[in-house]
Design an enzyme around this catalytic site. Structure first.
Site, PDB file in Angstrom:
ATOM      1  N   ASP A 177       0.885  -1.170   0.000  1.00 20.14           N
ATOM      2  CA  ASP A 177       0.000   0.000   0.000  1.00 20.14           C
ATOM      3  C   ASP A 177       0.919   1.215   0.000  1.00 20.14           C
ATOM      4  O   ASP A 177       1.849   1.283   0.798  1.00 20.14           O
ATOM      5  CB  ASP A 177      -0.858   0.035   1.265  1.00 20.14           C
ATOM      6  CG  ASP A 177      -2.006  -0.958   1.220  1.00 20.14           C
ATOM      7  OD1 ASP A 177      -2.159  -1.641   0.192  1.00 20.14           O
ATOM      8  OD2 ASP A 177      -2.740  -1.042   2.215  1.00 20.14           O
ATOM      9  N   ASP A 210      -0.780  -1.280  -5.891  1.00 23.68           N
ATOM     10  CA  ASP A 210      -1.964  -0.919  -5.109  1.00 23.68           C
ATOM     11  C   ASP A 210      -2.992  -0.155  -5.955  1.00 23.68           C
ATOM     12  O   ASP A 210      -2.669   0.874  -6.534  1.00 23.68           O
ATOM     13  CB  ASP A 210      -1.464  -0.036  -3.942  1.00 23.68           C
ATOM     14  CG  ASP A 210      -2.569   0.543  -3.069  1.00 23.68           C
ATOM     15  OD1 ASP A 210      -3.725   0.094  -3.168  1.00 23.68           O
ATOM     16  OD2 ASP A 210      -2.245   1.445  -2.257  1.00 23.68           O
ATOM     17  N   HIS A 384      -3.474   6.110   0.287  1.00 22.33           N
ATOM     18  CA  HIS A 384      -3.279   5.393  -0.984  1.00 22.33           C
ATOM     19  C   HIS A 384      -3.102   6.359  -2.149  1.00 22.33           C
ATOM     20  O   HIS A 384      -3.718   7.426  -2.189  1.00 22.33           O
ATOM     21  CB  HIS A 384      -4.481   4.485  -1.261  1.00 22.33           C
ATOM     22  CG  HIS A 384      -4.656   3.408  -0.245  1.00 22.33           C
ATOM     23  ND1 HIS A 384      -4.025   2.192  -0.327  1.00 22.33           N
ATOM     24  CD2 HIS A 384      -5.383   3.379   0.892  1.00 22.33           C
ATOM     25  CE1 HIS A 384      -4.363   1.455   0.719  1.00 22.33           C
ATOM     26  NE2 HIS A 384      -5.183   2.149   1.477  1.00 22.33           N
TER      27      HIS A 384
HETATM   28 ZN   LIG Z   1      -4.220  -2.380   2.463  1.00 20.98          ZN
HETATM   29 ZN   LIG Z   2      -2.476  -0.245   4.383  1.00 14.99          ZN
END
Ligand SMILES: [Zn+2]
Ligand SMILES: [Zn+2]
Length: 570
Positions: A177, A210, A384
């Site tokens: 991530d 991610d 993110h």
């Molecule tokens: Zn995650």
């Molecule tokens: Zn995470």
């Protein structure tokens, strides 16, 4: 059991194509947010990347949490050389204690990640079965036949890693991530320079990245912007008691709350077990700086005036038993919330939690507290990468092959399309889902079979609630249960007693008594018919009763409750 590994710093292992196949087996996280787990297979050996959990969705009644199906790992336990952890979030480490129940392998991760994981494993009483090995930023170690390199990335927990696996098929880079925060709280940036260096020397054969925010345009703001907002909000409420909730693992956020509190002359007390544990762990590791004398125990808060107090609380997700929910419903042992208090929810509800968070916010308002959350102040940013940052990673990494990971299907799809627009050949982009095996060899990349990867439901101490049980619970929750009880004399081919209708959670037309009599009558007719036709086993009679009752309720009431026949022979 901790063990500190010496950095091997082996020189770059330049491997040309021509090596044996590399496989990636996805056990979770591709098609849902959470329960991230994948296996990288090189020369028949396995390195597990994260073992996460997922919080249950609203249509999973009574389920506490959801794990990856661990069958594949159980069946191939002898091939597992190690488990590498990208970071310390529950959706990446929360499944470890279940995996460790019946098998073990060395677990590698940053000091904080390993510390967070060890706390959970210790709570499960499995600490003696776990072998944790701390790795440092940029460290390169050998696990089985593979060189594994831990590359710093920024995320909503400190010490997160992308992981580069140096394999016979070239470098496989897993982003973990990540976001690209150019002004992170701890100054530790996503190490794009190192990724660029790998591209120059070896090239990146396969990128797994991610996809959580792959639908969001632009760039995720820096975590430090939240600090500015927090300082402003603190200064705007100089007289009031401040209660701030965030994820207990979000230690950069916690640092900024601490800084805002110190700046406005407040002492800090933690509320919630994980908050207390994590603050202790992070201070010990030097990740969190709290000036001497600022931290007080929750039992001491009555000695401090409102204007000099800041409570740091868990429960930003509306979890029913967490500190924030208890405060909101007036059940907190420590805090009696009321007018004059300011509650800051420094988090965004993760998908599925919106309803519980909304209810907590409502209850807080009802108690007269002022509530500040991400809807009206920037008291939260995501951890993110959005599309801008995903494009940067793709342009720096220049991967030959690409597989989007971590996200619901639409996130994966958008990320795949983004990779194509960034120049990755369509034939080298694989849209994989949970259970898919992806094979990488000299000819290219392709899907190559599947393994079991369904949801593993955990309810209390039981960890393999099957789909049948969940289906039953859903029927019971939405339609209730109608039961018919009768005893039969199989020898004389007659009904000895009953049938009697019993119901739970079922609603009839308003005259349940009359309806029950009619339902019982329809079962009685069917049973008599079956007995005179020669049905002489209890199982057969139960089937007949179920069918008759089901048909009656279905045609008369247009309902499909759970039908439970209990026919016994006397
Ligand atoms: Zn995650
Ligand atoms: Zn995470």
């Amino acid at each position: 059991m901790y063990e500190r590994r010496l950095s091997l710093n082996s020189s770059a292992l330049l491997v040309a194509k021509g090596g044996s196949d590399v496989r990636v087996v996805f056990l979770g996280g591709l098609g849902e947010i959470g329960r991230n787990c994948a296996c990288l297979e090189v020369e028949g050996r396995i390195i597990v990347i994260d073992v996460g959990l997922m919080f249950p969705e609203p249509d999973m009644p009574g389920v506490d949490l959801v794990l990856p199906d661990l069958t594949y790992l159980r069946e191939n336990a002898d091939r597992v050389d190690g488990i590498v952890l990208t970071h310390g979030h529950e959706d990446h480490i929360g499944g470890l204690s279940y995996l460790l129940r019946d098998r073990s392998a060395p677990i590698y991760g940053a000091a904080l990640t390993v510390g967070l994981a060890a706390n959970r494993v210790r709570e499960a009483g499995l600490f003696n079965k776990a072998q944790f090995i701390e790795v440092a930023d940029g460290e390169r170690i050998t696990i089985g036949p593979c060189d594994v390199e831990f590359i710093p990335v920024t995320h909503s927990v400190p010490s997160a890693f992308a992981i580069a696996f140096h394999t016979p098929q070239g470098v496989v880079l897993h982003s973990g991530d990540f976001k690209i925060d150019l002004a992170p709280v701890d100054g530790r940036r996503t190490d794009l320079a190192r990724i660029g260096e790998i591209v120059q020397t070896e090239g990146i054969r396969l990128l797994l990245a991610d996809s959580t925010n792959a639908e969001e345009a632009g760039f995720t703001p820096s975590e430090t912007t939240v600090g500015e907002t927090l300082r402003r909000v603190f200064l705007m409420h100089p007289e009031q008691r401040l209660i701030v909730a965030c994820f207990a693992s979000h230690l950069h956020r916690i640092q900024q709350i601490v800084d805002a509190a110190v700046l406005s002359g407040r002492r800090i007390a933690t509320l919630g077990r994980s908050m207390k544990n994590n603050v202790e762990l992070a201070r010990r590791l030097g990740i969190l700086t709290v000036p001497h004398g600022v931290l007080i125990d929750i039992t001491e808060i009555d000695d401090v005036s409102d204007s000099e107090l800041c409570i740091l609380s868990t429960g930003s997700q509306g979890e029913p038993m967490a500190a924030m929910s208890l405060m909101a419903s007036g059940q907190s042992k420590w805090i009696d919330l009321g007018p004059g208090d300011v509650v800051i929810l420094s988090a965004h509800p993760i998908p599925g939690n919106e309803w519980s968070v909304g209810r907590v916010i409502d209850e807080l308002h009802r108690r007269g507290a002022e509530v500040i959350h991400s809807a009206h102040e920037d008291v939260h940013v995501s951890g993110h990468a959005r599309r801008g940052e995903l494009s940067i990673l793709l342009s720096v990494a220049k991967p030959d092959c690409f597989v989007p990971v971590h996200g619901e299907y639409r996130h994966l799809l958008h990320h795949a399309q983004l990779a194509e627009s960034m120049g990755v050949a369509p034939s080298k982009i694989v849209l994989a889902e949970d259970g898919d095996i992806v094979n990488l060899n000299d000819a290219g990349i392709r899907k190559d079979g599947t393994v079991p990867a369904g949801y593993l439901y955990v309810d209390g101490a039981a960890s393999d609630i099957d789909h049948g049980i969940l289906r039953d619970r859903k029927v019971l929750a939405s339609e209730g249960m109608v039961m018919v009880v009768a005893s039969v004399d199989i020898h004389d081919r007659e009904i000895a007693a009953g049938p009697v209708i019993l119901t739970r959670g079922w609603v009839g037309s308003g005259d349940e008594t009359l309806l029950s009599v009619e339902a019982a009558e329809s079962v009685a007719i069917a049973l008599k018919q079956a007995l005179s036709d020669g049905t002489h086993d209890v199982e057969g009679l139960n089937r007949v009763a179920r069918k008759a009752l089901g048909r009656f309720v279905g045609t008369r009431m247009r309902q499909k409750p759970m039908i439970v026949p209990v026919i016994v022979s006397v």
